[in-house]
Design a protein around this motif. Sequence first.
Motif, mmCIF file in Angstrom:
data_model
loop_
_atom_site.group_PDB
_atom_site.id
_atom_site.type_symbol
_atom_site.label_atom_id
_atom_site.label_comp_id
_atom_site.label_asym_id
_atom_site.label_seq_id
_atom_site.Cartn_x
_atom_site.Cartn_y
_atom_site.Cartn_z
ATOM 1 N N LEU A 115 40.794 8.216 25.770
ATOM 2 C CA LEU A 115 41.624 9.358 26.147
ATOM 3 C C LEU A 115 42.999 9.296 25.494
ATOM 4 C CD1 LEU A 115 40.737 9.744 29.935
ATOM 5 C CD2 LEU A 115 40.100 11.272 28.044
ATOM 6 N N GLN A 116 43.476 8.081 25.185
ATOM 7 C CA GLN A 116 44.770 7.922 24.513
ATOM 8 C C GLN A 116 44.682 8.241 23.024
ATOM 9 O OE1 GLN A 116 47.090 4.360 25.005
ATOM 10 N NE2 GLN A 116 46.171 3.938 27.000
ATOM 11 N N LEU A 117 43.496 8.127 22.475
ATOM 12 C CA LEU A 117 43.313 8.241 21.031
ATOM 13 C C LEU A 117 42.792 9.619 20.649
ATOM 14 C CD1 LEU A 117 41.617 4.757 20.638
ATOM 15 C CD2 LEU A 117 43.936 5.359 19.908
ATOM 16 N N PRO A 118 43.080 10.062 19.429
ATOM 17 C CA PRO A 118 42.544 11.347 18.974
ATOM 18 C C PRO A 118 41.007 11.327 18.935
ATOM 19 C CG PRO A 118 44.334 10.633 17.549
ATOM 20 C CD PRO A 118 43.998 9.470 18.445
ATOM 21 N N PRO A 119 40.390 12.494 18.930
ATOM 22 C CA PRO A 119 38.925 12.565 18.858
ATOM 23 C C PRO A 119 38.377 11.790 17.648
ATOM 24 C CG PRO A 119 39.852 14.736 19.279
ATOM 25 C CD PRO A 119 41.005 13.819 18.978
ATOM 26 N N GLY A 120 37.207 11.224 17.827
ATOM 27 C CA GLY A 120 36.540 10.518 16.737
ATOM 28 C C GLY A 120 36.558 9.006 16.877
ATOM 29 N N TYR A 121 37.438 8.480 17.708
ATOM 30 C CA TYR A 121 37.506 7.030 17.877
ATOM 31 C C TYR A 121 36.290 6.484 18.614
ATOM 32 C CZ TYR A 121 42.188 6.355 15.994
ATOM 33 O OH TYR A 121 43.263 6.269 15.157
ATOM 34 N N ASP A 122 35.627 7.315 19.395
ATOM 35 C CA ASP A 122 34.430 6.854 20.091
ATOM 36 C C ASP A 122 33.404 6.314 19.101
ATOM 37 O OD1 ASP A 122 34.170 9.550 19.187
ATOM 38 O OD2 ASP A 122 32.532 9.908 20.584
ATOM 39 N N LEU A 123 33.305 6.957 17.953
ATOM 40 C CA LEU A 123 32.377 6.485 16.919
ATOM 41 C C LEU A 123 32.844 5.165 16.308
ATOM 42 C CD1 LEU A 123 31.636 9.880 15.151
ATOM 43 C CD2 LEU A 123 30.210 8.663 16.817
ATOM 44 N N LEU A 124 34.161 5.014 16.127
ATOM 45 C CA LEU A 124 34.692 3.775 15.560
ATOM 46 C C LEU A 124 34.446 2.592 16.493
ATOM 47 C CD1 LEU A 124 38.096 5.000 14.066
ATOM 48 C CD2 LEU A 124 35.893 4.738 12.906
ATOM 49 N N PHE A 125 34.465 2.861 17.801
ATOM 50 C CA PHE A 125 34.184 1.812 18.792
ATOM 51 C C PHE A 125 32.682 1.601 18.979
ATOM 52 C CE2 PHE A 125 38.591 2.493 20.113
ATOM 53 C CZ PHE A 125 38.989 1.233 20.511
ATOM 54 N N GLY A 126 31.880 2.413 18.299
ATOM 55 C CA GLY A 126 30.434 2.288 18.439
ATOM 56 C C GLY A 126 29.907 2.834 19.752
ATOM 57 N N ARG A 127 30.656 3.738 20.359
ATOM 58 C CA ARG A 127 30.285 4.318 21.648
ATOM 59 C C ARG A 127 30.396 5.844 21.585
ATOM 60 N NH1 ARG A 127 30.199 -0.658 22.161
ATOM 61 N NH2 ARG A 127 29.963 -1.769 24.116
ATOM 62 N N PRO A 128 29.521 6.496 20.814
ATOM 63 C CA PRO A 128 29.633 7.952 20.693
ATOM 64 C C PRO A 128 29.500 8.640 22.050
ATOM 65 C CG PRO A 128 27.596 7.170 19.691
ATOM 66 C CD PRO A 128 28.378 5.965 20.111
ATOM 67 N N ARG A 129 30.364 9.598 22.262
ATOM 68 C CA ARG A 129 30.316 10.373 23.499
ATOM 69 C C ARG A 129 29.135 11.332 23.420
ATOM 70 N NH1 ARG A 129 36.685 11.908 24.198
ATOM 71 N NH2 ARG A 129 37.380 9.784 24.564
ATOM 72 N N PRO A 130 28.460 11.531 24.552
ATOM 73 C CA PRO A 130 27.342 12.482 24.534
ATOM 74 C C PRO A 130 27.852 13.901 24.291
ATOM 75 C CG PRO A 130 27.680 11.573 26.740
ATOM 76 C CD PRO A 130 28.658 10.900 25.822
ATOM 77 N N LEU A 131 27.028 14.675 23.631
ATOM 78 C CA LEU A 131 27.368 16.074 23.416
ATOM 79 C C LEU A 131 27.278 16.822 24.729
ATOM 80 C CD1 LEU A 131 25.384 16.745 20.131
ATOM 81 C CD2 LEU A 131 27.834 16.391 20.387
ATOM 82 N N ASP A 132 28.039 17.881 24.835
ATOM 83 C CA ASP A 132 27.999 18.727 26.021
ATOM 84 C C ASP A 132 26.614 19.370 26.082
ATOM 85 O OD1 ASP A 132 28.329 20.577 28.037
ATOM 86 O OD2 ASP A 132 30.295 21.241 27.333
ATOM 87 N N PRO A 133 25.867 19.150 27.176
ATOM 88 C CA PRO A 133 24.501 19.676 27.250
ATOM 89 C C PRO A 133 24.418 21.177 27.495
ATOM 90 C CG PRO A 133 25.071 18.576 29.291
ATOM 91 C CD PRO A 133 26.224 18.365 28.335
ATOM 92 N N ARG A 134 25.565 21.817 27.802
ATOM 93 C CA ARG A 134 25.528 23.254 28.047
ATOM 94 C C ARG A 134 25.253 23.995 26.740
ATOM 95 N NH1 ARG A 134 31.280 23.732 30.597
ATOM 96 N NH2 ARG A 134 31.546 22.215 28.974
ATOM 97 N N PRO A 135 24.431 25.018 26.795
ATOM 98 C CA PRO A 135 24.146 25.783 25.568
ATOM 99 C C PRO A 135 25.387 26.520 25.080
ATOM 100 C CG PRO A 135 23.117 26.828 27.480
ATOM 101 C CD PRO A 135 23.738 25.534 27.951
ATOM 102 N N LEU A 136 25.466 26.688 23.802
ATOM 103 C CA LEU A 136 26.576 27.443 23.209
ATOM 104 C C LEU A 136 26.414 28.923 23.525
ATOM 105 C CD1 LEU A 136 26.735 25.792 19.679
ATOM 106 C CD2 LEU A 136 28.273 25.409 21.595
ATOM 107 N N ASP A 137 27.514 29.594 23.697
ATOM 108 C CA ASP A 137 27.493 31.032 23.923
ATOM 109 C C ASP A 137 27.373 31.695 22.568
ATOM 110 O OD1 ASP A 137 27.769 33.632 24.685
ATOM 111 O OD2 ASP A 137 29.718 33.364 25.682
ATOM 112 N N THR A 138 26.227 32.297 22.311
ATOM 113 C CA THR A 138 25.969 32.889 20.999
ATOM 114 C C THR A 138 26.273 34.377 20.972
ATOM 115 O OG1 THR A 138 23.646 33.203 21.613
ATOM 116 C CG2 THR A 138 24.223 31.179 20.404
ATOM 117 N N ARG A 139 26.786 34.907 22.072
ATOM 118 C CA ARG A 139 27.143 36.329 22.073
ATOM 119 C C ARG A 139 28.325 36.563 21.159
ATOM 120 N NH1 ARG A 139 28.386 37.091 28.115
ATOM 121 N NH2 ARG A 139 29.011 34.952 27.779
ATOM 122 N N THR A 140 28.345 37.666 20.513
ATOM 123 C CA THR A 140 29.491 38.014 19.662
ATOM 124 C C THR A 140 30.360 39.016 20.413
ATOM 125 O OG1 THR A 140 28.217 39.768 18.614
ATOM 126 C CG2 THR A 140 28.263 37.612 17.524
ATOM 127 N N ALA A 141 31.613 38.968 20.130
ATOM 128 C CA ALA A 141 32.556 39.860 20.820
ATOM 129 C C ALA A 141 32.595 41.204 20.184
ATOM 130 C CB ALA A 141 33.941 39.239 20.812
#
Length: 141
Positions: A115-141
Amino acid sequence: MTLRWDTFIEEVQDRGEYASREEADRAARVVLALLGAHLVGEDRARVAARLPEAYALILLNPLEAYEPLDAQRFVRATAAWIEGATEATAAWDVSAVLSVVADAVDDDLLQRLLLQLPPGYDLLFGRPRPLDPRPLDTRTA
């Protein structure tokens, strides 16, 4: 529990596939100095308490980071500090060291560090964060 120097350096050497402890030590010193520049407060002290004394002192007496480096720039900075390193070899060095650090701390502390570090450090620590399982909103505005 604090890791012994032999245990820490053997793990770094094994993960980094270094030919010698000296190579592993060089990588550990650079990566921990750069990491220390990005961590603050009690969490930095808790990480240091898990490391062998020589590496704890490096983490606690960091370089001053004028701005947080994103993961890619952290790797580039590592490459700049290790003679003969490329970005590819520096990424290897960073992952070898930070994955051992991740194993040395508990999951709660690791999450606070991330949380202190910018995004992407999870991979450097070898602990990738899981992706958000919620589906993407594909509706267009």
